[in-house]
Design a protein around this motif. Structure first.
Motif, PDB file in Angstrom:
ATOM      1  N   THR A 256       0.832  -1.212   0.000  1.00  0.00           N
ATOM      2  CA  THR A 256       0.000   0.000   0.000  1.00  0.00           C
ATOM      3  C   THR A 256       0.865   1.260   0.000  1.00  0.00           C
ATOM      4  O   THR A 256       0.576   2.244  -0.717  1.00  0.00           O
ATOM      5  N   ALA A 257       1.927   1.234   0.831  1.00  0.00           N
ATOM      6  CA  ALA A 257       2.818   2.400   0.870  1.00  0.00           C
ATOM      7  C   ALA A 257       3.482   2.625  -0.479  1.00  0.00           C
ATOM      8  O   ALA A 257       3.607   3.773  -0.955  1.00  0.00           O
ATOM      9  N   ARG A 260       0.906   4.042  -2.846  1.00  0.00           N
ATOM     10  CA  ARG A 260       0.649   5.450  -2.516  1.00  0.00           C
ATOM     11  C   ARG A 260       1.771   6.354  -3.029  1.00  0.00           C
ATOM     12  O   ARG A 260       1.518   7.441  -3.574  1.00  0.00           O
ATOM     13  N   SER A 261       3.008   5.856  -2.886  1.00  0.00           N
ATOM     14  CA  SER A 261       4.145   6.641  -3.360  1.00  0.00           C
ATOM     15  C   SER A 261       4.095   6.802  -4.874  1.00  0.00           C
ATOM     16  O   SER A 261       4.332   7.894  -5.418  1.00  0.00           O
ATOM     17  N   ARG A 262       3.768   5.714  -5.588  1.00  0.00           N
ATOM     18  CA  ARG A 262       3.684   5.804  -7.045  1.00  0.00           C
ATOM     19  C   ARG A 262       2.562   6.759  -7.476  1.00  0.00           C
ATOM     20  O   ARG A 262       2.698   7.527  -8.423  1.00  0.00           O
ATOM     21  N   LEU A 263       1.437   6.713  -6.758  1.00  0.00           N
ATOM     22  CA  LEU A 263       0.309   7.580  -7.104  1.00  0.00           C
ATOM     23  C   LEU A 263       0.666   9.055  -6.902  1.00  0.00           C
ATOM     24  O   LEU A 263       0.336   9.919  -7.746  1.00  0.00           O
ATOM     25  N   ASP A 264       1.361   9.343  -5.780  1.00  0.00           N
ATOM     26  CA  ASP A 264       1.754  10.737  -5.532  1.00  0.00           C
ATOM     27  C   ASP A 264       2.697  11.257  -6.618  1.00  0.00           C
ATOM     28  O   ASP A 264       2.568  12.395  -7.097  1.00  0.00           O
ATOM     29  N   ARG A 335      -4.230   7.609 -18.158  1.00  0.00           N
ATOM     30  CA  ARG A 335      -4.568   6.171 -18.011  1.00  0.00           C
ATOM     31  C   ARG A 335      -3.669   5.496 -16.988  1.00  0.00           C
ATOM     32  O   ARG A 335      -4.108   4.698 -16.145  1.00  0.00           O
ATOM     33  N   ILE A 336      -2.343   5.807 -17.082  1.00  0.00           N
ATOM     34  CA  ILE A 336      -1.405   5.176 -16.142  1.00  0.00           C
ATOM     35  C   ILE A 336      -1.691   5.627 -14.715  1.00  0.00           C
ATOM     36  O   ILE A 336      -1.643   4.845 -13.755  1.00  0.00           O
ATOM     37  N   ILE A 337      -1.999   6.929 -14.550  1.00  0.00           N
ATOM     38  CA  ILE A 337      -2.294   7.430 -13.205  1.00  0.00           C
ATOM     39  C   ILE A 337      -3.546   6.768 -12.655  1.00  0.00           C
ATOM     40  O   ILE A 337      -3.613   6.390 -11.477  1.00  0.00           O
ATOM     41  N   GLU A 338      -4.546   6.588 -13.499  1.00  0.00           N
ATOM     42  CA  GLU A 338      -5.766   5.921 -13.044  1.00  0.00           C
ATOM     43  C   GLU A 338      -5.497   4.467 -12.642  1.00  0.00           C
ATOM     44  O   GLU A 338      -6.022   3.970 -11.645  1.00  0.00           O
ATOM     45  N   ASP A 343      -4.531   0.467  -8.332  1.00  0.00           N
ATOM     46  CA  ASP A 343      -3.626  -0.413  -7.583  1.00  0.00           C
ATOM     47  C   ASP A 343      -3.558  -0.006  -6.119  1.00  0.00           C
ATOM     48  O   ASP A 343      -3.560  -0.850  -5.207  1.00  0.00           O
ATOM     49  N   TYR A 344      -3.502   1.312  -5.887  1.00  0.00           N
ATOM     50  CA  TYR A 344      -3.445   1.787  -4.510  1.00  0.00           C
ATOM     51  C   TYR A 344      -4.727   1.442  -3.774  1.00  0.00           C
ATOM     52  O   TYR A 344      -4.700   1.005  -2.600  1.00  0.00           O
ATOM     53  N   ASP A 345      -5.885   1.652  -4.471  1.00  0.00           N
ATOM     54  CA  ASP A 345      -7.158   1.341  -3.821  1.00  0.00           C
ATOM     55  C   ASP A 345      -7.242  -0.141  -3.457  1.00  0.00           C
ATOM     56  O   ASP A 345      -7.722  -0.503  -2.376  1.00  0.00           O
ATOM     57  N   ARG A 346      -6.790  -0.990  -4.393  1.00  0.00           N
ATOM     58  CA  ARG A 346      -6.820  -2.431  -4.100  1.00  0.00           C
ATOM     59  C   ARG A 346      -5.914  -2.765  -2.923  1.00  0.00           C
ATOM     60  O   ARG A 346      -6.268  -3.577  -2.042  1.00  0.00           O
ATOM     61  N   ALA A 347      -4.698  -2.189  -2.892  1.00  0.00           N
ATOM     62  CA  ALA A 347      -3.776  -2.452  -1.786  1.00  0.00           C
ATOM     63  C   ALA A 347      -4.358  -1.972  -0.469  1.00  0.00           C
ATOM     64  O   ALA A 347      -4.279  -2.654   0.565  1.00  0.00           O
ATOM     65  N   ALA A 348      -4.959  -0.778  -0.472  1.00  0.00           N
ATOM     66  CA  ALA A 348      -5.548  -0.259   0.757  1.00  0.00           C
ATOM     67  C   ALA A 348      -6.719  -1.120   1.209  1.00  0.00           C
ATOM     68  O   ALA A 348      -6.905  -1.387   2.405  1.00  0.00           O
TER      69      ALA A 348
END
Length: 477
Positions: A256-257, A260-264, A335-338, A343-348
């Protein structure tokens, strides 16, 4: 007038009397020698053969067992050896000898009853006639054999001497050796019987112990099933599940971390120029192709602007192509950001689900701990019964093996051989000198008695004339 007392015997008087009675002395010696020779000729000779058995107080330690092990104390060895002397003389051992050698059919050991009516009458009158029930040939031979066997232990030794007497020297040696073999056979049989009794007793007890153990283990299994205390590899499922969930939680938190880092980072690069360097998370095959096309188009546009100028109609078309590629690159970024956000939502969500499972398992674990109190009590009862059952099972198997193993440390150190010299009657070299001495002593006693009687008669005859003369003088006066 009173007769004077006889004078005391002097050595010279005794020698004189012995000399006068030397004939009686010689005759007495010869008579005793002749009588001894006659008696020796009339007596039936008997021979004695013996064996020596060593009784070691400590058994051979072939296996460790507590069934028939014999490790006596320091002062018990002598008592053990004395006990074995009684075993050798027992009916169990001697009866084996009688049966093996057929002594119940041997005339030497089966003395027939007298057929003389007078002897039978006297025996019946004195109660010496055995009843018919006790006249079994084996028992009669056994009684005779017991009288002809001597078992003794020399002082301060663990060696037992077994002596057998018979009219035949070969038979005496055979009986002595047979007693040794019978003793070993009886000892082995006693050990086997003792081990068998222990084994049978343990086997019968094992049935009860096994049923009690099965009952205790059944209670443990029922309690586990009722309270859902199933285990895996010796650990309750709740403990194992909590440990697995903790590991999964750590992994999910890390994942998840990272998401989150990739999303930021992806959000920060949303408004960046198409030619700006992108992080690895935004690099895809399609993005790389678009950026390659954009780089090639930018280079061509710059070259064309150098040759034709920025106002040339071709530059308008090239700039339109660049704007189109920038739009496509931006769409790919979006698209990549989405995808990164998903991925972050699934991990969380996964981490939250694991947290929820951990809370549920902790709740179940508290219930399991309360139920485990009763389970541990049942398991302790089952373990105690299992340990007793396994101990009895081990001893039962040891006793069963002991039936085929004899670890007695007893051996014959000297076997019996036919005797060369008879044991009875004594040898003439011993009997005749003793008989001669006794005869000479009897002859000397007779000579002394006869000499004393002769001296008394001679003294009376010598005193009689003196007494007559005194009587005449008294009459004349």
């Amino acid at each position: 007038m009173a007769e004077p007392a006889a004078p005391s015997l002097s050595l010279s008087a005794a020698a004189r009397r012995l000399w006068r009675g030397s004939g009686f002395i010689v005759l007495g010696g010869l008579f005793m020698v002749a009588t001894t020779v006659a008696i020796l000729g009339m007596l039936t000779p008997s021979y004695v053969s013996s064996i020596q058995i060593l009784i070691d107080p400590s058994d051979l330690r072939s296996v460790d067992n507590d069934v028939t092990v014999r490790s006596p104390q320091s002062d018990a060895g002598v008592s053990l050896a004395e006990s074995q002397t009684k075993v050798i003389q027992s009916d169990s051992v001697l009866r084996r000898v009688v049966t093996k050698l057929g002594l119940d059919h041997d005339d030497e050991f089966m003395k027939p009853d007298s057929t003389n009516p007078v002897v039978e009458f006297l025996k019946n009158a004195l109660g010496m006639m055995p009843p018919p029930a006790s006249r079994d040939p084996v028992n009669m031979a056994l009684d005779t054999l017991r009288q002809n066997v001597l078992v003794r232990r020399p002082e301060r030794t663990f060696v037992i001497d077994v002596q057998a007497k018979s009219k035949d020297p070969q038979k005496a040696a055979t009986i002595a050796n047979a007693i040794g073999e019978a003793y070993f056979a009886e000892e082995a049989n006693a050990r086997t019987e003792a081990a068998k009794r222990v084994s049978d007793s343990l086997t019968s007890r094992l049935t009860t112990l096994r049923e009690a153990l099965e009952e205790a283990e059944g209670k443990v299994a029922t309690y586990r099933a009722t309270n859902k205390l199933a285990t895996s590899t010796g650990r309750p499922f709740s403990d194992q599940q909590l440990g697995d969930l903790n590991q999964q939680l750590v992994t999910a938190s890390i994942r998840t971390a990272e998401a989150r880092s990739r999303l930021d980072q992806a959000k920060k690069m949303t408004s960046s120029d198409a030619g700006t360097a992108l992080p690895e998370m935004l690099q895809s095959l399609e993005m790389q192709a678009l950026r390659q096309q954009y780089a090639t188009l930018s280079r061509n546009t710059a070259e064309l602007a150098t040759r034709l100028g920025s106002r040339h109609p071709a530059m308008t078309e090239m700039e339109a192509q660049q704007r189109d590629l920038q739009r496509l690159i931006q769409v790919e970024k979006t698209r990549i950001i989405e995808s990164t956000r998903k991925d972050y939502d699934r991990a969380a969500a996964s981490e939250a689900a694991i947290h929820k499972n951990i809370d549920q398992v902790k709740t179940d674990l508290s219930k399991t701990d309360r139920a485990s109190v009763g389970l541990r009590e049942l398991e302790r009862a089952a373990d105690s019964r299992r340990s007793v059952y396994e101990a009895f099972l081990k001893r039962s198997r040891e006793a069963g093996e002991q039936e085929r193993l004899n670890n007695t440390n007893v051996r014959i150190i000297s076997t019996a051989t036919p005797a060369r010299i008879r044991a009875w009657p004594p040898s003439p070299r011993i009997a005749l000198p003793i008989a001669l001495m006794i005869g000479l002593m009897l002859g000397a006693a007779i000579a002394l008695m006869l000499g004393a009687d002769s001296d008394r008669k001679r003294a009376r005859k010598a005193r009689r004339p003196t007494q007559d003369a005194r009587s005449l003088r008294a009459v004349d006066a």
